[in-house]
Design a protein around this motif. Structure first.
Motif, PDB file in Angstrom:
ATOM      1  N   SER A 184      42.786  30.491  44.455  1.00 31.23           N
ATOM      2  CA  SER A 184      44.171  30.431  43.998  1.00 31.23           C
ATOM      3  C   SER A 184      44.292  30.902  42.555  1.00 31.23           C
ATOM      4  CB  SER A 184      44.704  29.007  44.133  1.00 31.23           C
ATOM      5  OG  SER A 184      46.043  28.915  43.711  1.00 31.23           O
ATOM      6  N   GLY A 185      43.273  30.610  41.745  1.00 33.13           N
ATOM      7  CA  GLY A 185      43.295  31.037  40.351  1.00 33.13           C
ATOM      8  C   GLY A 185      43.445  32.538  40.209  1.00 33.13           C
ATOM      9  N   ALA A 186      42.830  33.288  41.122  1.00 30.16           N
ATOM     10  CA  ALA A 186      42.927  34.746  41.066  1.00 30.16           C
ATOM     11  C   ALA A 186      44.366  35.206  41.283  1.00 30.16           C
ATOM     12  CB  ALA A 186      42.007  35.368  42.115  1.00 30.16           C
ATOM     13  N   TYR A 187      45.040  34.594  42.246  1.00 29.95           N
ATOM     14  CA  TYR A 187      46.427  34.978  42.533  1.00 29.95           C
ATOM     15  C   TYR A 187      47.378  34.482  41.442  1.00 29.95           C
ATOM     16  CZ  TYR A 187      44.967  36.386  47.209  1.00 29.95           C
ATOM     17  OH  TYR A 187      44.353  37.025  48.264  1.00 29.95           O
TER      18      TYR A 187
ATOM     19  N   ALA B 126      38.043  39.020  33.741  1.00 32.34           N
ATOM     20  CA  ALA B 126      39.218  38.538  34.466  1.00 32.34           C
ATOM     21  C   ALA B 126      39.598  39.488  35.597  1.00 32.34           C
ATOM     22  CB  ALA B 126      40.389  38.359  33.508  1.00 32.34           C
ATOM     23  N   ASP B 127      39.543  40.786  35.328  1.00 31.36           N
ATOM     24  CA  ASP B 127      39.869  41.766  36.365  1.00 31.36           C
ATOM     25  C   ASP B 127      38.848  41.742  37.492  1.00 31.36           C
ATOM     26  OD1 ASP B 127      42.137  42.593  35.045  1.00 31.36           O
ATOM     27  OD2 ASP B 127      41.148  44.250  34.006  1.00 31.36           O
ATOM     28  N   ALA B 128      37.556  41.614  37.138  1.00 26.29           N
ATOM     29  CA  ALA B 128      36.505  41.566  38.153  1.00 26.29           C
ATOM     30  C   ALA B 128      36.632  40.303  38.997  1.00 26.29           C
ATOM     31  CB  ALA B 128      35.131  41.633  37.488  1.00 26.29           C
ATOM     32  N   TYR B 129      36.903  39.187  38.345  1.00 19.46           N
ATOM     33  CA  TYR B 129      37.091  37.909  39.044  1.00 19.46           C
ATOM     34  C   TYR B 129      38.226  38.024  40.063  1.00 19.46           C
ATOM     35  CZ  TYR B 129      38.106  32.921  39.687  1.00 19.46           C
ATOM     36  OH  TYR B 129      38.329  31.678  40.225  1.00 19.46           O
ATOM     37  N   THR B 130      39.358  38.535  39.595  1.00 21.29           N
ATOM     38  CA  THR B 130      40.521  38.669  40.475  1.00 21.29           C
ATOM     39  C   THR B 130      40.223  39.590  41.642  1.00 21.29           C
ATOM     40  OG1 THR B 130      42.015  38.317  38.596  1.00 21.29           O
ATOM     41  CG2 THR B 130      42.954  39.343  40.558  1.00 21.29           C
ATOM     42  N   SER B 131      39.547  40.699  41.370  1.00 20.32           N
ATOM     43  CA  SER B 131      39.224  41.658  42.421  1.00 20.32           C
ATOM     44  C   SER B 131      38.334  41.034  43.494  1.00 20.32           C
ATOM     45  CB  SER B 131      38.531  42.877  41.805  1.00 20.32           C
ATOM     46  OG  SER B 131      38.145  43.790  42.814  1.00 20.32           O
ATOM     47  N   ILE B 132      37.337  40.264  43.072  1.00 22.13           N
ATOM     48  CA  ILE B 132      36.401  39.660  44.026  1.00 22.13           C
ATOM     49  C   ILE B 132      37.080  38.603  44.891  1.00 22.13           C
ATOM     50  CG2 ILE B 132      34.350  38.189  44.219  1.00 22.13           C
ATOM     51  CD1 ILE B 132      33.257  39.657  41.737  1.00 22.13           C
ATOM     52  N   PHE B 133      37.818  37.704  44.255  1.00 21.69           N
ATOM     53  CA  PHE B 133      38.403  36.596  45.005  1.00 21.69           C
ATOM     54  C   PHE B 133      39.619  37.011  45.828  1.00 21.69           C
ATOM     55  CE2 PHE B 133      35.724  34.043  42.284  1.00 21.69           C
ATOM     56  CZ  PHE B 133      35.377  32.989  43.111  1.00 21.69           C
ATOM     57  N   ARG B 134      40.302  38.072  45.423  1.00 22.75           N
ATOM     58  CA  ARG B 134      41.405  38.574  46.246  1.00 22.75           C
ATOM     59  C   ARG B 134      40.919  39.551  47.308  1.00 22.75           C
ATOM     60  NH1 ARG B 134      46.405  40.439  42.564  1.00 22.75           N
ATOM     61  NH2 ARG B 134      47.298  40.660  44.645  1.00 22.75           N
ATOM     62  N   GLY B 135      39.724  40.080  47.110  1.00 25.15           N
ATOM     63  CA  GLY B 135      39.222  41.103  48.025  1.00 25.15           C
ATOM     64  C   GLY B 135      38.296  40.598  49.101  1.00 25.15           C
ATOM     65  N   THR B 136      38.010  39.288  49.109  1.00 18.16           N
ATOM     66  CA  THR B 136      37.153  38.706  50.140  1.00 18.16           C
ATOM     67  C   THR B 136      37.883  37.557  50.827  1.00 18.16           C
ATOM     68  OG1 THR B 136      36.123  37.252  48.486  1.00 18.16           O
ATOM     69  CG2 THR B 136      35.005  39.331  48.966  1.00 18.16           C
ATOM     70  N   PRO B 137      37.555  37.277  52.091  1.00 22.80           N
ATOM     71  CA  PRO B 137      38.267  36.214  52.828  1.00 22.80           C
ATOM     72  C   PRO B 137      38.025  34.837  52.222  1.00 22.80           C
ATOM     73  CG  PRO B 137      37.057  37.652  54.335  1.00 22.80           C
ATOM     74  CD  PRO B 137      36.597  37.998  52.950  1.00 22.80           C
ATOM     75  N   LEU B 138      39.057  34.029  52.220  1.00 23.50           N
ATOM     76  CA  LEU B 138      38.954  32.672  51.698  1.00 23.50           C
ATOM     77  C   LEU B 138      37.940  31.854  52.479  1.00 23.50           C
ATOM     78  CD1 LEU B 138      39.818  30.287  49.955  1.00 23.50           C
ATOM     79  CD2 LEU B 138      41.830  30.017  51.422  1.00 23.50           C
TER      80      LEU B 138
END
Length: 219
Positions: free
Chosen positions: A100-103, A55-67
């Motif tokens: 959006s799931g990451a946020y 979950a932490d890795a998922y959030t980091s990747i999707f919040r850390g790269t441009p949509l």
């Protein structure tokens, strides 16, 4: 300066039809994002280390790269990787829902952790199992606290949805671009599209403030 909004009048219904397309896109993306975010938030507060790491890795990747990068990867790389010519609508839904799931996972996690610890301790003292405790006691209270933040995420999705025009999805922005190409104008159709987005966002903002006021009165 040669501005003439009358030139786009015949195309106004065409652009306005993009409102329902855009709202449907945003709604489906928000539902997918909420489901993903809820699952990820439970992973984050759980005791299984592997799931927490995921979950932490998922959030980091999707919040850390441009949509827009995520959108392009899904739309253009899917045919290359698996040979499936993914439709623009589906590609957009996946990109926006996953992002959006990451946020939302962070919003829900914070909401769950903001619930009084005494609620969980009381449930554990009554020997209530974990799943019923989360579903019937913790999550309903958390949702009440985070509803304004979820509405803000919905507003953000509405604004950012214009990005799907880059892959040809016929939303408000893409329709404005089509009108621009057909009428050899740029300013008028884009300003009209901007006005539509502004009205939508302001309407959602007022809705969010109304909900927030009612929640405060009910406390």
């Amino acid at each position: 300066m040669d501005l003439d909004f009358l030139r786009i009048v015949p195309s106004i219904p065409f652009i306005l039809n993009g409102i329902w397309v855009t709202l449907l896109f945003v709604l489906v993306s928000a539902i997918l994002g909420f489901l993903i975010g809820t699952i990820l938030s439970l992973f984050k507060i759980g005791n299984i280390r592997g799931l927490k790491w995921f979950a932490d890795a998922y959030t980091s990747i999707f919040r850390g790269t441009p949509l827009i990068l995520q959108l392009m990867l899904i739309y253009f790389a899917t045919p290359q990787l698996i040979g499936y010519d993914i439709p623009a609508f589906l590609a957009g839904i996946l990109a926006f829902g996953l992002n959006s799931g990451a946020y939302i996972s962070e919003i829900i996690r914070a909401g769950i952790q903001a619930v009084d610890k005494g609620q969980r301790e009381a449930a554990e003292a009554l020997a209530i199992p974990y799943k019923p405790m989360m579903k019937d006691i913790i999550l309903p209270q958390a949702m009440k606290n985070i509803l304004p933040a979820l509405l803000n995420e919905f507003i953000t999705l509405t604004k950012e949805s214009a990005i799907v025009a880059t892959i040809g999805f016929m939303d408000i922005m893409r329709r404005a671009q089509v009108v621009s190409a057909n009428t050899y104008t740029a300013f008028e159709p884009l300003i009209f599209a901007g006005l539509i987005y502004y009205i939508l966002v302001m309407g959602l903002t007022l809705l969010g403030r109304t909900v927030e006021r009612r929640l405060r009165r009910s406390e």
